[in-house]
Design a protein around this motif. Structure first.
Motif, PDB file in Angstrom:
ATOM      1  N   LEU A  12       4.334   2.260  -5.168  1.00  0.00           N
ATOM      2  CA  LEU A  12       4.740   1.698  -3.885  1.00  0.00           C
ATOM      3  C   LEU A  12       5.637   0.480  -4.087  1.00  0.00           C
ATOM      4  N   ALA A  13       5.337  -0.329  -5.104  1.00  0.00           N
ATOM      5  CA  ALA A  13       6.172  -1.498  -5.409  1.00  0.00           C
ATOM      6  C   ALA A  13       7.560  -1.061  -5.857  1.00  0.00           C
ATOM      7  N   LEU A  14       7.624  -0.024  -6.705  1.00  0.00           N
ATOM      8  CA  LEU A  14       8.912   0.493  -7.161  1.00  0.00           C
ATOM      9  C   LEU A  14       9.709   1.095  -5.996  1.00  0.00           C
ATOM     10  N   PHE A  15       9.021   1.785  -5.121  1.00  0.00           N
ATOM     11  CA  PHE A  15       9.673   2.342  -3.938  1.00  0.00           C
ATOM     12  C   PHE A  15      10.241   1.220  -3.079  1.00  0.00           C
ATOM     13  N   THR A  16       9.479   0.137  -2.942  1.00  0.00           N
ATOM     14  CA  THR A  16       9.934  -1.021  -2.164  1.00  0.00           C
ATOM     15  C   THR A  16      11.208  -1.600  -2.765  1.00  0.00           C
ATOM     16  N   ILE A  17      11.246  -1.709  -4.091  1.00  0.00           N
ATOM     17  CA  ILE A  17      12.424  -2.243  -4.781  1.00  0.00           C
ATOM     18  C   ILE A  17      13.649  -1.370  -4.518  1.00  0.00           C
ATOM     19  N   TYR A 126       5.273   2.707   7.075  1.00  0.00           N
ATOM     20  CA  TYR A 126       4.668   3.548   6.037  1.00  0.00           C
ATOM     21  C   TYR A 126       4.125   2.691   4.897  1.00  0.00           C
ATOM     22  N   LEU A 127       4.921   1.734   4.423  1.00  0.00           N
ATOM     23  CA  LEU A 127       4.497   0.884   3.311  1.00  0.00           C
ATOM     24  C   LEU A 127       3.291   0.024   3.677  1.00  0.00           C
ATOM     25  N   ILE A 128       3.281  -0.486   4.887  1.00  0.00           N
ATOM     26  CA  ILE A 128       2.149  -1.305   5.329  1.00  0.00           C
ATOM     27  C   ILE A 128       0.857  -0.493   5.280  1.00  0.00           C
ATOM     28  N   ARG A 129       0.887   0.708   5.830  1.00  0.00           N
ATOM     29  CA  ARG A 129      -0.296   1.563   5.861  1.00  0.00           C
ATOM     30  C   ARG A 129      -0.764   1.922   4.448  1.00  0.00           C
ATOM     31  N   GLN A 130       0.183   2.295   3.592  1.00  0.00           N
ATOM     32  CA  GLN A 130      -0.179   2.717   2.237  1.00  0.00           C
ATOM     33  C   GLN A 130      -0.691   1.548   1.398  1.00  0.00           C
ATOM     34  N   LYS A 131      -0.012   0.421   1.448  1.00  0.00           N
ATOM     35  CA  LYS A 131      -0.429  -0.738   0.663  1.00  0.00           C
ATOM     36  C   LYS A 131      -1.771  -1.288   1.140  1.00  0.00           C
ATOM     37  N   THR A 132      -1.981  -1.272   2.446  1.00  0.00           N
ATOM     38  CA  THR A 132      -3.262  -1.742   2.995  1.00  0.00           C
ATOM     39  C   THR A 132      -4.398  -0.835   2.544  1.00  0.00           C
ATOM     40  N   ALA A 133      -4.168   0.478   2.581  1.00  0.00           N
ATOM     41  CA  ALA A 133      -5.196   1.433   2.160  1.00  0.00           C
ATOM     42  C   ALA A 133      -5.555   1.237   0.684  1.00  0.00           C
ATOM     43  N   VAL A 134      -4.534   1.075  -0.167  1.00  0.00           N
ATOM     44  CA  VAL A 134      -4.782   0.877  -1.597  1.00  0.00           C
ATOM     45  C   VAL A 134      -5.466  -0.467  -1.841  1.00  0.00           C
ATOM     46  N   GLY A 135      -5.007  -1.510  -1.147  1.00  0.00           N
ATOM     47  CA  GLY A 135      -5.594  -2.836  -1.320  1.00  0.00           C
ATOM     48  C   GLY A 135      -7.057  -2.880  -0.937  1.00  0.00           C
ATOM     49  N   LYS A 136      -7.405  -2.189   0.154  1.00  0.00           N
ATOM     50  CA  LYS A 136      -8.811  -2.147   0.583  1.00  0.00           C
ATOM     51  C   LYS A 136      -9.651  -1.322  -0.391  1.00  0.00           C
ATOM     52  N   ALA A 137      -9.089  -0.220  -0.874  1.00  0.00           N
ATOM     53  CA  ALA A 137      -9.825   0.636  -1.806  1.00  0.00           C
ATOM     54  C   ALA A 137     -10.133  -0.096  -3.115  1.00  0.00           C
ATOM     55  N   LEU A 138      -9.184  -0.934  -3.547  1.00  0.00           N
ATOM     56  CA  LEU A 138      -9.363  -1.670  -4.802  1.00  0.00           C
ATOM     57  C   LEU A 138      -9.967  -3.057  -4.588  1.00  0.00           C
ATOM     58  N   ASN A 139     -10.142  -3.426  -3.308  1.00  0.00           N
ATOM     59  CA  ASN A 139     -10.620  -4.768  -2.969  1.00  0.00           C
ATOM     60  C   ASN A 139      -9.737  -5.825  -3.651  1.00  0.00           C
ATOM     61  N   SER A 140      -8.410  -5.632  -3.515  1.00  0.00           N
ATOM     62  CA  SER A 140      -7.443  -6.497  -4.187  1.00  0.00           C
ATOM     63  C   SER A 140      -6.716  -7.393  -3.185  1.00  0.00           C
ATOM     64  N   PRO A 141      -6.995  -8.705  -3.188  1.00  0.00           N
ATOM     65  CA  PRO A 141      -6.280  -9.635  -2.304  1.00  0.00           C
ATOM     66  C   PRO A 141      -4.770  -9.629  -2.557  1.00  0.00           C
ATOM     67  N   ALA A 142      -4.367  -9.428  -3.821  1.00  0.00           N
ATOM     68  CA  ALA A 142      -2.947  -9.438  -4.160  1.00  0.00           C
ATOM     69  C   ALA A 142      -2.208  -8.291  -3.485  1.00  0.00           C
ATOM     70  N   ILE A 143      -2.786  -7.098  -3.516  1.00  0.00           N
ATOM     71  CA  ILE A 143      -2.134  -5.936  -2.901  1.00  0.00           C
ATOM     72  C   ILE A 143      -2.152  -6.056  -1.376  1.00  0.00           C
ATOM     73  N   LEU A 144      -3.230  -6.583  -0.832  1.00  0.00           N
ATOM     74  CA  LEU A 144      -3.296  -6.792   0.618  1.00  0.00           C
ATOM     75  C   LEU A 144      -2.268  -7.831   1.058  1.00  0.00           C
ATOM     76  N   ALA A 145      -2.043  -8.852   0.225  1.00  0.00           N
ATOM     77  CA  ALA A 145      -1.021  -9.853   0.537  1.00  0.00           C
ATOM     78  C   ALA A 145       0.365  -9.222   0.508  1.00  0.00           C
TER      79      ALA A 145
END
Length: 211
Positions: A12-17, A126-145
């Motif tokens: 997702l980060a690479l796609f964003t770039i 799309y990116l917001i939904r995907q990154k939020t889902a991954v961040g919550k699944a991993l419990n990662s503040p960095a990905i949620l940010a």
């Protein structure tokens, strides 16, 4: 499970770039061609977002190596460069917008501003939904940010959309400059948060920062 989650976050980060590079090229080119300050500023912002996204991608590689979520020197430097770039963009947009209003400048058309902003809104959603889902699944503040930062990019897109539609409907040239000034305001806010993050403060792109 965590490994695949961080791998997806990296994709997702690479796609964003890649998306921001393409969006920046199109927006700057069309903004310059049509003399549309809001679209040109939006494109410049996209290039700055690339720097930020590279820092996020680097961070995800480090996290996958079990090095924790504390930012390293590379990420702090990327954030500082991002912050300076946002401040420079803010100053340039405000100065040019004031001149355009004074000279009663009108863009040739803001049609491409409407098109680019609608495409951007779709991809950011799309990116917001995907990154939020991954961040919550991993419990990662960095990905949620990072997801919150994509939400901030959505606000840039909406500012461009409103100003572009406004000009196409009314023909009032100052609406393009007003849209650019709102993008400048958002850029200033993003620059301030980038510096705060570089100092080790926790931010949520558009919200307050805390130690």
């Amino acid at each position: 499970m965590k490994t695949s989650g961080y791998q997806r976050a990296s994709y997702l980060a690479l796609f964003t770039i890649l998306y921001n590079i393409l969006e920046g090229l199109v927006s700057v080119w069309m903004g310059a061609s049509d003399e549309t300050l809001a679209l040109f500023g939006f494109g410049a912002d996209s290039f700055i977002e690339v720097i930020s996204a590279v820092g996020v991608w680097h961070m995800l590689q480090r996290i996958r190596a079990n090095a924790g979520e504390t930012r390293d020197e590379f990420e702090q430097r990327a954030l500082k460069i991002t912050g300076v770039s946002f401040y420079l963009l803010t100053a340039g947009l405000v100065a040019t917008a004031v001149i355009n209003i004074y000279q009663h400048h009108k863009p040739e058309t803001t049609f491409w501003g409407v098109v680019v902003s609608l495409v951007s809104v779709s991809f950011m959603w799309y990116l917001i939904r995907q990154k939020t889902a991954v961040g919550k699944a991993l419990n990662s503040p960095a990905i949620l940010a990072d997801a919150a930062c994509s939400r901030a990019c959505l606000y840039f897109s909406l500012a461009l959309l409103v100003s572009s539609i406004g000009y196409e409907v009314t023909g009032v040239g100052s609406l393009d400059a007003v849209g650019a000034m709102f993008i400048a305001y958002l850029s200033f806010r993003e620059g301030r948060e980038a510096f705060a993050k570089a100092k080790g403060m926790t931010c949520s792109c558009g919200c307050s920062c805390t130690p």
